[in-house]
Design a protein around this motif. Structure first.
Motif, PDB file in Angstrom:
ATOM      1  N   LEU A   1     150.864 -18.015  71.675  1.00 31.02           N
ATOM      2  CA  LEU A   1     151.298 -19.265  72.298  1.00 31.02           C
ATOM      3  C   LEU A   1     152.734 -19.147  72.800  1.00 31.02           C
ATOM      4  CD1 LEU A   1     150.714 -22.166  73.090  1.00 31.02           C
ATOM      5  CD2 LEU A   1     151.360 -22.854  70.758  1.00 31.02           C
ATOM      6  N   SER A   2     153.593 -18.545  72.013  1.00 25.39           N
ATOM      7  CA  SER A   2     154.983 -18.346  72.426  1.00 25.39           C
ATOM      8  C   SER A   2     155.056 -17.488  73.682  1.00 25.39           C
ATOM      9  CB  SER A   2     155.764 -17.694  71.283  1.00 25.39           C
ATOM     10  OG  SER A   2     157.071 -17.395  71.691  1.00 25.39           O
TER      11      SER A   2
ATOM     12  N   ALA B   1     147.124 -21.881  77.339  1.00 28.28           N
ATOM     13  CA  ALA B   1     148.179 -22.283  76.404  1.00 28.28           C
ATOM     14  C   ALA B   1     147.792 -23.573  75.690  1.00 28.28           C
ATOM     15  CB  ALA B   1     149.515 -22.441  77.139  1.00 28.28           C
TER      16      ALA B   1
ATOM     17  N   GLU C   1     150.284 -18.065  66.927  1.00 28.43           N
ATOM     18  CA  GLU C   1     151.614 -18.589  67.250  1.00 28.43           C
ATOM     19  C   GLU C   1     152.350 -17.641  68.201  1.00 28.43           C
ATOM     20  OE1 GLU C   1     155.147 -20.726  64.789  1.00 28.43           O
ATOM     21  OE2 GLU C   1     154.453 -18.798  64.006  1.00 28.43           O
TER      22      GLU C   1
ATOM     23  N   ARG D   1     153.715 -19.467  76.733  1.00 29.41           N
ATOM     24  CA  ARG D   1     154.685 -20.462  77.211  1.00 29.41           C
ATOM     25  C   ARG D   1     155.808 -19.793  78.000  1.00 29.41           C
ATOM     26  NH1 ARG D   1     154.566 -24.309  71.776  1.00 29.41           N
ATOM     27  NH2 ARG D   1     152.837 -25.623  72.496  1.00 29.41           N
TER      28      ARG D   1
ATOM     29  N   ALA E   1     147.234 -23.771  71.722  1.00 35.12           N
ATOM     30  CA  ALA E   1     147.983 -24.759  70.938  1.00 35.12           C
ATOM     31  C   ALA E   1     147.035 -25.585  70.065  1.00 35.12           C
ATOM     32  CB  ALA E   1     148.799 -25.662  71.856  1.00 35.12           C
TER      33      ALA E   1
END
Length: 198
Positions: free
Chosen positions: A169-170, A130, A166, A173, A134
């Motif tokens: 990454l979402s 992650a 993106e 997370r 990022a």
């Protein structure tokens, strides 16, 4: 003749650049990097570029325009696209844009085997991923800002990479949060029970 060469992102990019003007291999590699195409085409190994050029030449998709001789540089072969190459490039481009291809990237393959790790080990490696994703997203954003004056059509691949990065990454997370809270967990005994079957 195009059937004798398998399409690939690098082969398509070489042909596409030669549509604009004749180039030698170093010029092709330089333009790929200069135009940011190295984010979507692997040119890290110069040998793979030369092999691709050799395959395109053998299939008569490109031809030698001239050989440059200069005292400052070694002899350089300048290639240009042929009519057959232009047709092949357009065919490959249409196919790659229109038809999703089943690809096998390594991250989903690794995820399919994450049960080899404990939840704590998985948390550690996914937190590291992650952080790396990022950083990649921040770099893509910087490049988009730096190249904001370019026509949008020349930045579509960067826009796509941004959206995909993106989304990853979402997702990461979310999984990291579930691992941290214990909402997502497993035990080696439970994994063994699955492996042993009913």
């Amino acid at each position: 003749m195009s059937a004798t060469v398998r399409s690939s992102p690098l082969a398509l990019t070489v042909l596409a650049l030669l549509v604009y003007k004749p180039l030698h291999p170093y010029g092709i590699q330089r333009l790929i990097r200069q135009w940011g195409k190295d984010q979507v085409v692997n040119v890290g190994q110069r040998a793979s570029l030369y092999r691709t050029i050799e395959r395109l030449y053998a299939a008569e998709l490109i031809t030698v325009q001239q050989t440059e001789r200069d005292q400052l540089y070694p002899e350089r072969t300048v290639y240009e696209i042929t009519d057959v190459g232009r047709a092949a490039a357009r065919e490959w481009l249409a196919e790659m844009l229109a038809a999703p291809r089943q690809e096998f990237p390594e991250f989903p393959a690794a995820l399919s085997n994450v049960l080899m790790f404990s939840p704590l080990e998985a948390l550690d490696v996914l937190e590291r991923r992650a952080a790396a994703v990022a950083a990649t997203l921040a770099e893509i954003d910087e490049n988009l800002v730096a190249q904001a004056k370019l026509p949008r059509v020349s930045m579509l691949e960067a826009e796509y990479l941004r959206v995909v990065t993106e989304a990853e990454l979402s997702w990461l997370r979310g999984v990291v949060g579930q691992l941290r809270s214990g909402e997502l967990s497993w035990s080696q005994e439970g994994v063994q029970d699955i492996a042993d079957g009913p």
